[in-house]
Design a protein around this motif. Structure first.
Motif, PDB file in Angstrom:
ATOM      1  N   ARG A  41       0.567   6.666  22.294  1.00  0.00           N
ATOM      2  CA  ARG A  41      -0.269   5.503  22.584  1.00  0.00           C
ATOM      3  C   ARG A  41      -0.919   5.025  21.300  1.00  0.00           C
ATOM      4  O   ARG A  41      -0.914   5.741  20.296  1.00  0.00           O
ATOM      5  N   LEU A  42      -1.441   3.802  21.328  1.00  0.00           N
ATOM      6  CA  LEU A  42      -2.045   3.211  20.141  1.00  0.00           C
ATOM      7  C   LEU A  42      -3.536   3.008  20.344  1.00  0.00           C
ATOM      8  O   LEU A  42      -3.989   2.626  21.424  1.00  0.00           O
ATOM      9  N   LEU A  43      -4.293   3.256  19.274  1.00  0.00           N
ATOM     10  CA  LEU A  43      -5.725   3.050  19.276  1.00  0.00           C
ATOM     11  C   LEU A  43      -6.090   2.189  18.073  1.00  0.00           C
ATOM     12  O   LEU A  43      -5.544   2.382  16.974  1.00  0.00           O
ATOM     13  N   ALA A  44      -6.982   1.236  18.265  1.00  0.00           N
ATOM     14  CA  ALA A  44      -7.463   0.409  17.168  1.00  0.00           C
ATOM     15  C   ALA A  44      -8.534   1.183  16.413  1.00  0.00           C
ATOM     16  O   ALA A  44      -9.427   1.787  17.015  1.00  0.00           O
ATOM     17  N   TYR A  45      -8.449   1.155  15.092  1.00  0.00           N
ATOM     18  CA  TYR A  45      -9.343   1.962  14.271  1.00  0.00           C
ATOM     19  C   TYR A  45      -9.707   1.174  13.015  1.00  0.00           C
ATOM     20  O   TYR A  45      -8.870   0.461  12.460  1.00  0.00           O
ATOM     21  N   ARG A  46     -10.940   1.305  12.574  1.00  0.00           N
ATOM     22  CA  ARG A  46     -11.397   0.636  11.361  1.00  0.00           C
ATOM     23  C   ARG A  46     -11.880   1.679  10.362  1.00  0.00           C
ATOM     24  O   ARG A  46     -12.489   2.682  10.736  1.00  0.00           O
ATOM     25  N   HIS A  47     -11.599   1.424   9.093  1.00  0.00           N
ATOM     26  CA  HIS A  47     -12.103   2.299   8.029  1.00  0.00           C
ATOM     27  C   HIS A  47     -12.280   1.442   6.779  1.00  0.00           C
ATOM     28  O   HIS A  47     -11.352   0.796   6.322  1.00  0.00           O
ATOM     29  N   ALA A  48     -13.491   1.463   6.230  1.00  0.00           N
ATOM     30  CA  ALA A  48     -13.849   0.553   5.146  1.00  0.00           C
ATOM     31  C   ALA A  48     -13.296   0.959   3.785  1.00  0.00           C
ATOM     32  O   ALA A  48     -13.381   0.185   2.825  1.00  0.00           O
ATOM     33  N   SER A  49     -12.758   2.159   3.661  1.00  0.00           N
ATOM     34  CA  SER A  49     -12.132   2.596   2.411  1.00  0.00           C
ATOM     35  C   SER A  49     -11.122   3.682   2.790  1.00  0.00           C
ATOM     36  O   SER A  49     -11.383   4.865   2.645  1.00  0.00           O
ATOM     37  N   ASN A  50      -9.969   3.242   3.282  1.00  0.00           N
ATOM     38  CA  ASN A  50      -9.063   4.171   3.953  1.00  0.00           C
ATOM     39  C   ASN A  50      -7.904   4.639   3.070  1.00  0.00           C
ATOM     40  O   ASN A  50      -7.812   4.275   1.889  1.00  0.00           O
ATOM     41  N   ALA A  51      -7.033   5.431   3.664  1.00  0.00           N
ATOM     42  CA  ALA A  51      -5.926   6.047   2.929  1.00  0.00           C
ATOM     43  C   ALA A  51      -4.747   5.114   2.714  1.00  0.00           C
ATOM     44  O   ALA A  51      -3.672   5.562   2.293  1.00  0.00           O
ATOM     45  N   PHE A  52      -4.927   3.825   2.966  1.00  0.00           N
ATOM     46  CA  PHE A  52      -3.869   2.825   2.762  1.00  0.00           C
ATOM     47  C   PHE A  52      -4.318   1.780   1.742  1.00  0.00           C
ATOM     48  O   PHE A  52      -3.823   0.660   1.719  1.00  0.00           O
ATOM     49  N   ILE A  53      -5.245   2.132   0.903  1.00  0.00           N
ATOM     50  CA  ILE A  53      -5.879   1.208  -0.027  1.00  0.00           C
ATOM     51  C   ILE A  53      -4.976   0.953  -1.240  1.00  0.00           C
ATOM     52  O   ILE A  53      -4.096   1.764  -1.551  1.00  0.00           O
ATOM     53  N   SER A  54      -5.200  -0.180  -1.913  1.00  0.00           N
ATOM     54  CA  SER A  54      -4.438  -0.537  -3.109  1.00  0.00           C
ATOM     55  C   SER A  54      -5.391  -0.797  -4.269  1.00  0.00           C
ATOM     56  O   SER A  54      -6.598  -0.973  -4.080  1.00  0.00           O
ATOM     57  N   HIS A  55      -4.844  -0.843  -5.477  1.00  0.00           N
ATOM     58  CA  HIS A  55      -5.665  -0.945  -6.687  1.00  0.00           C
ATOM     59  C   HIS A  55      -4.857  -1.646  -7.763  1.00  0.00           C
ATOM     60  O   HIS A  55      -3.625  -1.538  -7.812  1.00  0.00           O
ATOM     61  N   VAL A  56      -5.556  -2.371  -8.631  1.00  0.00           N
ATOM     62  CA  VAL A  56      -4.896  -3.002  -9.774  1.00  0.00           C
ATOM     63  C   VAL A  56      -5.660  -2.643 -11.046  1.00  0.00           C
ATOM     64  O   VAL A  56      -6.888  -2.563 -11.047  1.00  0.00           O
ATOM     65  N   ASP A  57      -4.902  -2.400 -12.107  1.00  0.00           N
ATOM     66  CA  ASP A  57      -5.520  -2.123 -13.401  1.00  0.00           C
ATOM     67  C   ASP A  57      -4.555  -2.542 -14.496  1.00  0.00           C
ATOM     68  O   ASP A  57      -3.344  -2.683 -14.263  1.00  0.00           O
ATOM     69  N   ALA A  58      -5.118  -2.746 -15.685  1.00  0.00           N
ATOM     70  CA  ALA A  58      -4.288  -3.064 -16.837  1.00  0.00           C
ATOM     71  C   ALA A  58      -3.506  -1.826 -17.249  1.00  0.00           C
ATOM     72  O   ALA A  58      -4.032  -0.715 -17.245  1.00  0.00           O
TER      73      ALA A  58
ATOM     74  N   SER B  94      -0.452   1.414  -4.556  1.00  0.00           N
ATOM     75  CA  SER B  94      -0.831   1.511  -3.144  1.00  0.00           C
ATOM     76  C   SER B  94      -0.491   2.916  -2.680  1.00  0.00           C
ATOM     77  O   SER B  94       0.532   3.475  -3.079  1.00  0.00           O
ATOM     78  N   ARG B  95      -1.341   3.480  -1.817  1.00  0.00           N
ATOM     79  CA  ARG B  95      -1.067   4.845  -1.367  1.00  0.00           C
ATOM     80  C   ARG B  95      -0.609   4.859   0.083  1.00  0.00           C
ATOM     81  O   ARG B  95      -1.053   4.046   0.904  1.00  0.00           O
ATOM     82  N   LEU B  96       0.292   5.787   0.351  1.00  0.00           N
ATOM     83  CA  LEU B  96       0.810   5.958   1.710  1.00  0.00           C
ATOM     84  C   LEU B  96       1.070   7.436   1.928  1.00  0.00           C
ATOM     85  O   LEU B  96       1.866   8.042   1.204  1.00  0.00           O
ATOM     86  N   ASP B  97       0.416   8.031   2.907  1.00  0.00           N
ATOM     87  CA  ASP B  97       0.668   9.430   3.223  1.00  0.00           C
ATOM     88  C   ASP B  97       2.040   9.584   3.866  1.00  0.00           C
ATOM     89  O   ASP B  97       2.541   8.667   4.541  1.00  0.00           O
ATOM     90  N   ASN B  98       2.623  10.756   3.710  1.00  0.00           N
ATOM     91  CA  ASN B  98       4.016  10.943   4.112  1.00  0.00           C
ATOM     92  C   ASN B  98       4.248  10.979   5.611  1.00  0.00           C
ATOM     93  O   ASN B  98       5.388  10.990   6.064  1.00  0.00           O
ATOM     94  N   ASP B  99       3.168  11.003   6.407  1.00  0.00           N
ATOM     95  CA  ASP B  99       3.334  11.024   7.872  1.00  0.00           C
ATOM     96  C   ASP B  99       2.798   9.764   8.534  1.00  0.00           C
ATOM     97  O   ASP B  99       2.690   9.703   9.758  1.00  0.00           O
ATOM     98  N   ASP B 100       2.455   8.751   7.736  1.00  0.00           N
ATOM     99  CA  ASP B 100       1.894   7.511   8.262  1.00  0.00           C
ATOM    100  C   ASP B 100       2.849   6.340   8.053  1.00  0.00           C
ATOM    101  O   ASP B 100       3.941   6.502   7.504  1.00  0.00           O
ATOM    102  N   ALA B 101       2.422   5.140   8.465  1.00  0.00           N
ATOM    103  CA  ALA B 101       3.286   3.956   8.378  1.00  0.00           C
ATOM    104  C   ALA B 101       2.466   2.741   7.964  1.00  0.00           C
ATOM    105  O   ALA B 101       1.237   2.715   8.109  1.00  0.00           O
TER     106      ALA B 101
END
Length: 266
Positions: free
Chosen positions: A147-164, A107-114
């Motif tokens: 302040r907070l804003l609702a935002y949608r992104h279909a392939s964003n910087a918080f995505i996860s992945h599984v592989d062998a 899973s990816r997480l940028d260093n300035d996000d939560a």
């Protein structure tokens, strides 16, 4: 977690392409403060700690910065020193030195996000065991000007992945996050907002793109944020303004609408 290991990956101060300059000392001081205020507490608050957090740092970063990171990180986190461009094969090499189970979840997480307190646990519950599948949370929040804003992104910087596990395995860094549909199926989990993108002025790409929402329902999940009290009139007027701003962005760049729509699966 009997057959997979979960790694949260954060590139803190690395080169992501050949010839790219390393950040200045001023940038490092500012970014580590943001990291400690926003990113770190969100990871510490995860409802499960059954994962490993790897922070990739270039070998030329001052030792004092690396030591400060090591002091504040939890026991399940590790600073990984990188001597060259921090590309996917570099990350795979680091994972193969640490992973022992048949499947590797990244899973990816940028260093300035939560991330939401249940982010890790929901990834582990929903990711499955089919290799080269991505799990995306399209619904998130932007934190901008207290302040907070609702935002949608279909392939964003918080995505996860599984592989062998293996020398040819892929991770979430196989490509830019908005191009990952080229590399596998993207599954969407959209029950609620699962991440927070921090728009603090020091990031080039993270600009206000969401629609204002009340902070009241999110304060408990992100208690470390500065969120002043709201008035109903102020909330409604800002919601109207941010809605118009989003429409203007789409009008100027219709391709931006793709971020809001489900990513095509292959």
């Amino acid at each position: 977690m009997s057959d997979f290991e979960h790694f949260l990956l954060t590139r803190f101060a690395v080169r992501i392409k050949p010839g790219a300059p390393l950040p200045s000392d001023e940038w490092l001081r500012s970014r580590i403060s943001i990291f400690e205020a926003i990113c770190l507490p969100s990871v510490l608050r995860q409802s499960t700690q059954s994962f490993s957090w790897l922070l990739f740092v270039d070998s030329s970063v001052p030792v004092a910065t690396r030591e400060r990171l090591e002091r504040v990180l939890p026991k399940n986190a590790e600073v990984v020193i990188v001597d060259a461009v921090c590309e996917e094969r570099t990350i795979v090499h680091a994972l193969l030195k640490r992973a022992t189970k048949p499947y590797v979840v990244t899973s990816r997480l940028d260093n300035d996000d939560a991330i939401d307190p249940d982010y890790i646990s929901i990834v582990q519950r929903e990711i499955g065991r089919t290799p080269r599948v991505f799990l995306n949370f399209p619904r998130g929040l932007q934190y901008s000007r207290a302040r907070l804003l609702a935002y949608r992104h279909a392939s964003n910087a918080f995505i996860s992945h599984v592989d062998a596990r293996g020398p040819h395995m892929q991770t979430v860094f196989v490509d830019w996050h908005d191009r990952l549909a080229r590399h596998g199926v993207i599954r969407q989990w959209s029950e609620r907002e699962m991440w927070l993108q921090n728009c603090h002025g020091g990031n080039v790409k993270n600009q206000e793109r969401g629609i204002r929402v009340s902070a009241n329902q999110h304060r408990g999940r992100y208690p470390f944020l500065v969120l002043p009290s709201e008035t109903q009139w102020g909330l409604l007027s800002d919601k109207a303004w941010t809605s118009m701003n989003l429409l203007r962005q789409v009008a100027r760049n219709p391709k931006a609408l793709r971020r809001l729509l489900p990513t095509r699966q292959r």
